[in-house]
Scaffold this active site. Structure first.
Site, mmCIF file in Angstrom:
data_model
loop_
_atom_site.group_PDB
_atom_site.id
_atom_site.type_symbol
_atom_site.label_atom_id
_atom_site.label_comp_id
_atom_site.label_asym_id
_atom_site.label_seq_id
_atom_site.Cartn_x
_atom_site.Cartn_y
_atom_site.Cartn_z
ATOM 1 N N VAL A 148 0.833 -1.207 0.000
ATOM 2 C CA VAL A 148 0.000 0.000 0.000
ATOM 3 C C VAL A 148 0.872 1.264 0.000
ATOM 4 O O VAL A 148 0.684 2.171 -0.813
ATOM 5 C CB VAL A 148 -0.985 0.017 1.193
ATOM 6 C CG1 VAL A 148 -1.748 1.330 1.250
ATOM 7 C CG2 VAL A 148 -1.959 -1.145 1.093
ATOM 8 N N GLY A 149 1.842 1.292 0.915
ATOM 9 C CA GLY A 149 2.731 2.457 0.957
ATOM 10 C C GLY A 149 3.585 2.583 -0.296
ATOM 11 O O GLY A 149 3.905 3.687 -0.742
ATOM 12 N N ASP A 150 3.918 1.448 -0.874
ATOM 13 C CA ASP A 150 4.694 1.454 -2.117
ATOM 14 C C ASP A 150 3.899 2.044 -3.285
ATOM 15 O O ASP A 150 4.416 2.857 -4.040
ATOM 16 C CB ASP A 150 5.080 0.015 -2.513
ATOM 17 C CG ASP A 150 6.243 -0.524 -1.702
ATOM 18 O OD1 ASP A 150 7.164 0.248 -1.416
ATOM 19 O OD2 ASP A 150 6.224 -1.718 -1.385
ATOM 20 N N THR A 151 2.655 1.606 -3.446
ATOM 21 C CA THR A 151 1.874 2.109 -4.588
ATOM 22 C C THR A 151 1.626 3.605 -4.439
ATOM 23 O O THR A 151 1.635 4.337 -5.426
ATOM 24 C CB THR A 151 0.521 1.389 -4.757
ATOM 25 O OG1 THR A 151 -0.034 1.172 -3.481
ATOM 26 C CG2 THR A 151 0.668 0.079 -5.479
ATOM 27 N N GLY A 175 4.630 5.256 -5.425
ATOM 28 C CA GLY A 175 4.704 5.117 -6.883
ATOM 29 C C GLY A 175 3.886 6.189 -7.601
ATOM 30 O O GLY A 175 4.287 6.691 -8.653
#
Lengths: 415, 408
Positions: B170-173, B176
């Site tokens: 979640v934090g990655d997207t 992104g």
């Protein structure tokens, strides 16, 4: 030259998702004019939930997503107010809004109408649930459309404890990245073709995108496999090398050393002081680990170990073996964190009355371009007069608009 | 014409943050060549915990982030493998990666070196904690830097309840999304200046940005500390506003009630069957209500247990009060609202099995939304891409033999 220098944005939006995207455009050099009704953007009041000042000249919470914009206030129900709006749009590159679609159409600010008049204008409109389907006209907020609908909120609690409402504005800010990148994609397209597109995203679409791993992972299967169940407690973990553990001083560590499980297994076990299990085949590969209660056995051993040292002691060990981990911060720790300060992720912002607050800056850096700092946002309509005059209104015309209520300045000195 | 048509991107991402950003740009028309090592991007193995297949003809998890890309596999420790990458970078507009910076520098893939060779190239690098400070070289994942360090994870549970690790990615997207925006902005600037850019962000920076409300609220106050300083987590009962909370219904489902915070208080109380409190002086305005929030919270908690989530939905809908029933992810995959808007798609893998997968969340007028498709196996486009860049059949065979590149 800043990245978006020379671009003009007109923002007719409230709360967080669209304003946060426009704030970043400001940081990157665009000129943003935000239009508020005389009552102001509802998020001017949000700070009070956290006992922060929400005064006209000191509103740190509101400043985060509106810093750097010029704030004007128009009554779009009046002819003169709408006329001024069109003057702004005639000169703008981007229009951004989250006003509900029905109202937008009633006001004649829908894409079809504006695109005919201003074919180069990028039109960004943001919704809660999308333009189709049973919920298209429902009001959407991040807690509902982003968190609750996407399944993500359920992923933050165990089956035997109640879910909690999410951190305020989080889903909005997450979605704002899609608002922003969409606008910029359209702007690049216009630079090359001259054509202004309509671009949209929604809280729900962004929620699904961010929660992609569980949306994909928990679906019904036709391959004969069963989706993982909803965890009853921490012991339901399938990978104890990526987990939360409580230390001897009551602090928690998010241990993430086993993302690359097989590669890091040995080092992690030695770090925990569980050397005797380094060769144990029940735990040394992910394929074996998920069989039977292997993961639970390992979880319990690690949890026991964690209780023997403080978080700081563990952190030292994990740093030495290069295992990713993090002591779980409280939000209040961040504005004192050396790492956040030195990277300019949070910085002091001084209000006109002299009070200084720590406020986050936007998260992307272009090397060679100084990061724009958050500055205090003024009261409703504080730039109304200046902007209108810039757009060709005479002093007398501005006076007339202010008198009739077509335009507004809060705390306007009495004549 | 899609907005980013003609843009060439080389993605050297592992796990989620860079692949997610590149997937967005790919959907908008950019040509993305993803470079993997022979074992593949580490995220190919995330399937284990989700009990999803991970085979050449079926890898639905990997597809969500890597659909639409061309996949090549290079051994960058082999000078021939590195040369292939340089050939491709020579024609690229964007290079994006989350390799650790030290490793990039050793390979000559750092900004300084690449900028000298390719001055128009846009360079985008992301890490865990930022490029300065004591933690700049620490390994970071979204669960550590984005969630744990920024205070969000701590704010997602009540005192006394066990915090859970955030769902992966979640934090990655979210990070992104910010990177995709940064790259689009840099491309716009390059149209005017002809110059490349060096863009960075970190998981921690994005965690702070997303947690802005609590970060701002949690600091030491210049006006003196409030009587109840804001420190999450709270005990379940000590909530300052009973609106914007989750309640359990008669059928055990959870109901998120939002309406009421800003002016709909008495209306909401009537909807909940609490007419006798609708004009109660203890709840007459926002500050008074806050002072009595524990009383109101108890009343509402009890009220919610009297009806099912479906019954409450009908009532709230009628009264125009914002709400949501908490979906689990499984509900989401079947939600007509998501399907009618194209937020989800049904993807058929080459082996014939169908999976639900999310589409990217942004739409442009007149541009058809790209659907998520099977992503292919490590090196599935190696041969075709190398041939495009002028390598002959014999040269490709030799590279495959020496292990400088991998194909399948």
């Amino acid at each position: 030259m800043n990245v978006l220098e020379g671009y003009k944005v007109v923002e007719l939006a409230s709360f967080v998702a669209v304003p946060a995207a426009a704030r970043i455009m400001c940081d990157w050099g665009a000129q943003v004019i935000k239009i508020e009704a005389a009552s102001g953007d509802g998020s001017r009041l949000h700070g009070r939930d956290n006992r922060l000042p929400i005064e006209d000249d000191c509103n740190p919470n509101y400043s985060v997503h509106n810093s750097g914009k010029r704030m004007i206030s128009l009554d779009l129900k009046t002819k003169a107010g709408m006329e001024a709006m069109h003057r702004l749009l005639a000169d703008a590159d981007v229009f951004m809004s989250n006003v509900r679609w029905e109202s937008i159409k009633k006001m004649g600010l829908d894409y079809e109408t504006l695109h005919k008049k201003f074919p180069r204008l990028i039109y960004m409109h943001f919704t809660g649930y999308g333009y189709e389907g049973p919920d298209k006209d429902r009001p959407g907020f991040d807690s509902t459309a982003f968190w609750s609908s996407s399944g993500a909120l359920h992923e933050f609690h165990y089956a035997n404890t109640p879910p909690k409402s999410p951190a305020p504005g989080f889903g909005d800010v997450a979605s704002s990245g899609n608002v922003l990148s969409g606008v910029l994609g359209a702007l690049l397209h216009r630079e090359r073709t001259g054509e202004g597109l309509q671009v949209t995203t929604s809280l729900y679409a962004s929620g699904i995108w961010c929660n992609y791993s569980r949306v994909v992972g928990r679906q019904e299967r036709e391959d004969g496999s069963t989706p993982p169940g909803f965890p009853a407690g921490p012991e339901s973990t399938k990978n104890p090398l990526v987990h939360l553990y409580e230390c001897s001083d009551g602090e928690w560590i998010l241990f993430s050393g086993g993302k690359m499980y097989e590669r890091m297994y040995k080092a992690c076990m030695e770090g925990f002081g569980l050397e005797e299990y380094v060769e144990d085949e029940r735990f040394s590969t992910r394929t074996e680990l998920i069989k039977g209660d292997n993961a639970l056995v390992l979880y319990n051993m690690i949890a026991e170990k964690f209780k023997t040292k403080t978080a700081a002691e563990w952190s030292e060990i994990f740093t030495r073996i290069d295992a990713a981990h993090q002591i779980v911060n409280r939000s209040g720790d961040v504005s004192k964190d050396e790492q956040a300060l030195i990277n300019n992720y949070v910085a002091p912002m001084t209000c006109p009355d002299g009070r200084t607050y720590m406020v986050p800056n936007s998260p992307v850096t272009f090397f060679g371009i100084e990061r724009t700092q958050s500055v205090p946002v003024g009261p409703i309509g504080c730039d109304t007069e200046e902007v209108l005059k810039e757009y060709g209104y005479t002093d007398a015309q501005v006076e007339e608009m202010l008198d009739s209520g077509a335009a507004y300045v809060k705390n306007r000195p009495a004549k | 014409m899609r907005p980013l048509e003609g843009v060439k991107i080389v993605e050297m991402g592992i796990f989620v943050v860079i692949p997610a950003a590149a997937r967005l740009l790919s959907d908008w028309g950019a040509e993305v060549i993803k470079v993997e090592k022979a074992e593949g991007d580490n995220s190919r193995k995330t399937n284990v915990v989700l009990r999803l297949p991970n085979k050449p003809d079926c890898c639905p998890y990997f597809a969500a982030l890597n659909s639409g890309k061309r996949l090549i596999s290079l051994n960058l420790k082999d000078p021939d493998g590195l040369k292939v990458l340089m050939d491709i970078l020579g024609e690229a507009d964007v290079f994006m990666t989350n390799f650790r910076y030290g490793g990039l520098t050793r390979l000559g893939l750092d900004y300084e070196t690449l900028h000298k060779k390719f001055p128009r190239l846009i360079f985008c690098h992301v890490n865990g904690y930022g490029h300065k400070g004591p933690d700049k070289d620490r390994p970071g994942f979204d669960q550590t830097c984005f969630w744990a360090r920024s205070g969000i994870l701590n704010a997602m549970h009540d005192v006394g309840a066990r915090a859970r690790v955030a769902p992966s990615g979640v934090g990655d997207t979210i990070t992104g999304n910010a990177l995709a925006a940064g790259i689009a902005a840099a491309l716009i600037r390059r149209e005017k200046t002809g110059e490349g850019s060096n863009i960075t962000s970190s998981l921690y920076a994005n965690g702070i940005w997303c947690n802005a409300a609590h970060v701002t609220a949690g600091q030491k106050r210049p006006e003196g500390d409030p009587d109840k300083p804001y420190v999450a987590p709270h005990p379940h009962k000590e909530r300052r506003n009973p609106f914007g909370q989750v309640y359990e219904c008669k059928d055990g489902r959870h109901f998120f009630l939002l309406g009421g915070s800003y002016g709909k208080l008495s209306q909401t109380l009537r909807a909940l069957g609490l007419e006798e409190y609708a004009d109660d002086p203890r709840f007459k305005d926002h500050p008074t209500m806050q002072a009595n929030s524990d009383i109101l919270y108890d009343l509402m908690e009890e009220a919610f247990r009297k009806k099912t989530a479906g019954e409450w939905r009908a009532i709230m809908e009628e009264m125009g009060i914002s709400y949501e029933i908490l979906y689990d992810d499984y509900d989401t995959t079947k939600d007509p609202q998501a399907w009618e808007n194209g937020f989800l798609t049904r993807m058929t893998c080459p082996n014939g099995l169908e999976y639900v997968a999310p589409n990217t969340p942004v739409e442009f007028s007149g541009v058809e939304r790209v659907q998520t498709t099977h992503a292919g196996w490590v090196g599935s486009d190696t041969r075709a891409v190398l041939a495009e860049y002028g390598y002959t059949e014999e040269q490709i065979d030799r590279l495959l033999e020496s292990g400088a590149v991998t194909a399948c």
